[in-house]
Design a protein around this motif. Structure first.
Motif, PDB file in Angstrom:
ATOM      1  N   VAL A   1      -2.751 -14.976   3.642  1.00  0.00           N
ATOM      2  CA  VAL A   1      -2.622 -14.811   5.090  1.00  0.00           C
ATOM      3  C   VAL A   1      -2.450 -13.322   5.343  1.00  0.00           C
ATOM      4  O   VAL A   1      -1.585 -12.689   4.732  1.00  0.00           O
ATOM      5  N   VAL A   2      -3.278 -12.779   6.221  1.00  0.00           N
ATOM      6  CA  VAL A   2      -3.208 -11.357   6.549  1.00  0.00           C
ATOM      7  C   VAL A   2      -3.089 -11.220   8.060  1.00  0.00           C
ATOM      8  O   VAL A   2      -3.871 -11.813   8.802  1.00  0.00           O
ATOM      9  N   ILE A   3      -2.087 -10.469   8.488  1.00  0.00           N
ATOM     10  CA  ILE A   3      -1.954 -10.125   9.899  1.00  0.00           C
ATOM     11  C   ILE A   3      -2.100  -8.616  10.011  1.00  0.00           C
ATOM     12  O   ILE A   3      -1.807  -7.886   9.056  1.00  0.00           O
ATOM     13  N   SER A   4      -2.574  -8.156  11.147  1.00  0.00           N
ATOM     14  CA  SER A   4      -2.702  -6.714  11.319  1.00  0.00           C
ATOM     15  C   SER A   4      -2.595  -6.371  12.795  1.00  0.00           C
ATOM     16  O   SER A   4      -2.748  -7.231  13.663  1.00  0.00           O
ATOM     17  N   GLY A   5      -2.313  -5.121  13.040  1.00  0.00           N
ATOM     18  CA  GLY A   5      -2.194  -4.661  14.409  1.00  0.00           C
ATOM     19  C   GLY A   5      -1.820  -3.200  14.463  1.00  0.00           C
ATOM     20  O   GLY A   5      -1.985  -2.466  13.489  1.00  0.00           O
TER      21      GLY A   5
ATOM     22  N   GLY B   1       9.288  15.690  20.197  1.00  0.00           N
ATOM     23  CA  GLY B   1       9.727  16.153  21.510  1.00  0.00           C
ATOM     24  C   GLY B   1      10.114  17.614  21.470  1.00  0.00           C
ATOM     25  O   GLY B   1      10.349  18.188  20.400  1.00  0.00           O
ATOM     26  N   PRO B   2      10.215  18.265  22.627  1.00  0.00           N
ATOM     27  CA  PRO B   2      10.503  19.703  22.686  1.00  0.00           C
ATOM     28  C   PRO B   2      11.858  20.092  22.108  1.00  0.00           C
ATOM     29  O   PRO B   2      12.031  21.218  21.645  1.00  0.00           O
ATOM     30  N   SER B   3      12.825  19.192  22.089  1.00  0.00           N
ATOM     31  CA  SER B   3      14.146  19.531  21.553  1.00  0.00           C
ATOM     32  C   SER B   3      14.232  19.292  20.046  1.00  0.00           C
ATOM     33  O   SER B   3      15.259  19.563  19.430  1.00  0.00           O
ATOM     34  N   ASN B   4      13.179  18.782  19.435  1.00  0.00           N
ATOM     35  CA  ASN B   4      13.120  18.516  17.986  1.00  0.00           C
ATOM     36  C   ASN B   4      14.162  17.523  17.506  1.00  0.00           C
ATOM     37  O   ASN B   4      14.527  17.524  16.332  1.00  0.00           O
ATOM     38  N   ASP B   5      14.641  16.649  18.383  1.00  0.00           N
ATOM     39  CA  ASP B   5      15.594  15.629  17.943  1.00  0.00           C
ATOM     40  C   ASP B   5      15.117  14.214  18.259  1.00  0.00           C
ATOM     41  O   ASP B   5      15.829  13.248  18.029  1.00  0.00           O
ATOM     42  N   MET B   6      13.890  14.094  18.759  1.00  0.00           N
ATOM     43  CA  MET B   6      13.313  12.786  19.041  1.00  0.00           C
ATOM     44  C   MET B   6      11.801  12.926  19.057  1.00  0.00           C
ATOM     45  O   MET B   6      11.260  13.948  19.481  1.00  0.00           O
ATOM     46  N   GLY B   7      11.128  11.900  18.561  1.00  0.00           N
ATOM     47  CA  GLY B   7       9.679  11.917  18.544  1.00  0.00           C
ATOM     48  C   GLY B   7       9.153  10.534  18.251  1.00  0.00           C
ATOM     49  O   GLY B   7       9.921   9.574  18.101  1.00  0.00           O
ATOM     50  N   PHE B   8       7.846  10.430  18.154  1.00  0.00           N
ATOM     51  CA  PHE B   8       7.259   9.122  17.880  1.00  0.00           C
ATOM     52  C   PHE B   8       6.059   9.231  16.962  1.00  0.00           C
ATOM     53  O   PHE B   8       5.426  10.276  16.855  1.00  0.00           O
ATOM     54  N   THR B   9       5.785   8.115  16.295  1.00  0.00           N
ATOM     55  CA  THR B   9       4.622   7.964  15.429  1.00  0.00           C
ATOM     56  C   THR B   9       3.904   6.692  15.848  1.00  0.00           C
ATOM     57  O   THR B   9       4.492   5.807  16.470  1.00  0.00           O
ATOM     58  N   TRP B  10       2.646   6.595  15.505  1.00  0.00           N
ATOM     59  CA  TRP B  10       1.891   5.373  15.765  1.00  0.00           C
ATOM     60  C   TRP B  10       0.838   5.218  14.683  1.00  0.00           C
ATOM     61  O   TRP B  10       0.499   6.162  13.982  1.00  0.00           O
ATOM     62  N   GLY B  11       0.350   3.985  14.551  1.00  0.00           N
ATOM     63  CA  GLY B  11      -0.671   3.734  13.554  1.00  0.00           C
ATOM     64  C   GLY B  11      -1.034   2.271  13.454  1.00  0.00           C
ATOM     65  O   GLY B  11      -0.875   1.508  14.402  1.00  0.00           O
ATOM     66  N   HIS B  12      -1.478   1.885  12.286  1.00  0.00           N
ATOM     67  CA  HIS B  12      -1.969   0.539  12.010  1.00  0.00           C
ATOM     68  C   HIS B  12      -1.101  -0.106  10.935  1.00  0.00           C
ATOM     69  O   HIS B  12      -0.743   0.542   9.965  1.00  0.00           O
ATOM     70  N   TYR B  13      -0.756  -1.391  11.126  1.00  0.00           N
ATOM     71  CA  TYR B  13       0.033  -2.094  10.120  1.00  0.00           C
ATOM     72  C   TYR B  13      -0.727  -3.299   9.585  1.00  0.00           C
ATOM     73  O   TYR B  13      -1.686  -3.775  10.194  1.00  0.00           O
ATOM     74  N   GLU B  14      -0.278  -3.778   8.439  1.00  0.00           N
ATOM     75  CA  GLU B  14      -0.846  -4.980   7.832  1.00  0.00           C
ATOM     76  C   GLU B  14       0.260  -5.730   7.104  1.00  0.00           C
ATOM     77  O   GLU B  14       1.078  -5.119   6.421  1.00  0.00           O
ATOM     78  N   GLY B  15       0.299  -7.032   7.296  1.00  0.00           N
ATOM     79  CA  GLY B  15       1.243  -7.896   6.603  1.00  0.00           C
ATOM     80  C   GLY B  15       0.473  -8.896   5.767  1.00  0.00           C
ATOM     81  O   GLY B  15      -0.504  -9.493   6.235  1.00  0.00           O
TER      82      GLY B  15
ATOM     83  N   MET C   1       0.838  -1.160   0.000  1.00  0.00           N
ATOM     84  CA  MET C   1       0.000   0.000   0.000  1.00  0.00           C
ATOM     85  C   MET C   1       0.891   1.232   0.000  1.00  0.00           C
ATOM     86  O   MET C   1       1.837   1.314   0.751  1.00  0.00           O
ATOM     87  N   TYR C   2       0.579   2.192  -0.828  1.00  0.00           N
ATOM     88  CA  TYR C   2       1.346   3.426  -0.910  1.00  0.00           C
ATOM     89  C   TYR C   2       0.837   4.388   0.136  1.00  0.00           C
ATOM     90  O   TYR C   2      -0.351   4.571   0.319  1.00  0.00           O
ATOM     91  N   CYS C   3       1.709   5.003   0.839  1.00  0.00           N
ATOM     92  CA  CYS C   3       1.363   5.989   1.854  1.00  0.00           C
ATOM     93  C   CYS C   3       1.516   7.377   1.235  1.00  0.00           C
ATOM     94  O   CYS C   3       2.601   7.739   0.822  1.00  0.00           O
ATOM     95  N   ALA C   4       0.451   8.125   1.179  1.00  0.00           N
ATOM     96  CA  ALA C   4       0.482   9.438   0.528  1.00  0.00           C
ATOM     97  C   ALA C   4       1.496  10.361   1.171  1.00  0.00           C
ATOM     98  O   ALA C   4       2.007  11.263   0.529  1.00  0.00           O
TER      99      ALA C   4
END
Length: 183
Positions: A142-146, A118-132, A1-4
């Protein structure tokens, strides 16, 4: 899947700003119904968060095209993977050694749902949904997701790498955890 997100330009991350982010080239966020989280509808989304979403999109696109080899290349030397029910994998070398899948036989894709810098702009995080997606020995799909969580860190040379990648299986549907088996 292409991520825009992968097709948008990388935004400079000077300052943390908290106002509405409106930049040319971000119409893809508003136009693509496949994106669960729309940065343009979140007025508190900072330029730093957009940088992380851009990185996540590039990471996803690289893995779509290059499989496990590409996956391993995005990690910091001291990167860590934590997956549901599996021991931790420590270090880019160990991660790359285990990430050996071919994108022709296993397709891993994910869609970010949010990011925080983060406040120092040198670390941060992302989250979301995946599919294999793959096929079993009989050729059946076979489809896995989480869900996933990625911690990003900016290295002294200015490049960004994955410090931590964690995932968990999709939770049971509402009510499934508390129902009794039927005879």
């Amino acid at each position: 899947m292409y991520c825009a997100i992968a097709s948008t330009p990388l935004i400079a991350q000077s300052g943390t700003g908290s106002g509405t982010v409106a930049a040319s080239g971000y119409d893809a966020f508003a136009q693509n119904p496949g994106i669960i989280s729309n940065p343009l509808s979140q007025p508190a989304l900072t330029p730093g968060a957009l940088v992380l979403l851009e990185l996540e999109g590039r990471f996803s696109q690289a893995v779509t095209e290059g499989g496990g080899k590409a996956f391993g290349s995005w990690f910091a030397d001291d990167g860590v993977i934590l997956n549901n029910g599996k021991p931790a994998i420590l270090g880019r070398t160990a991660i790359a050694a285990q990430a050996q899948w071919d994108p022709k036989t296993y397709q891993l894709s994910w869609t970010p749902q949010g990011a925080q810098m983060g406040p120092s702009n040198d670390m941060g995080f992302t989250w979301g949904h995946y599919e294999g997606r793959s096929k079993d020995k009989n050729g059946e799909p076979v489809v896995i997701s989480g869900r996933y969580f990625t911690v990003w860190k900016k290295l002294p040379n200015g490049t960004w790498k994955v410090a931590l990648d964690a995932s968990a299986d999709e939770p049971p549907a509402t009510g499934e955890c508390c129902t009794l088996p039927k005879p």
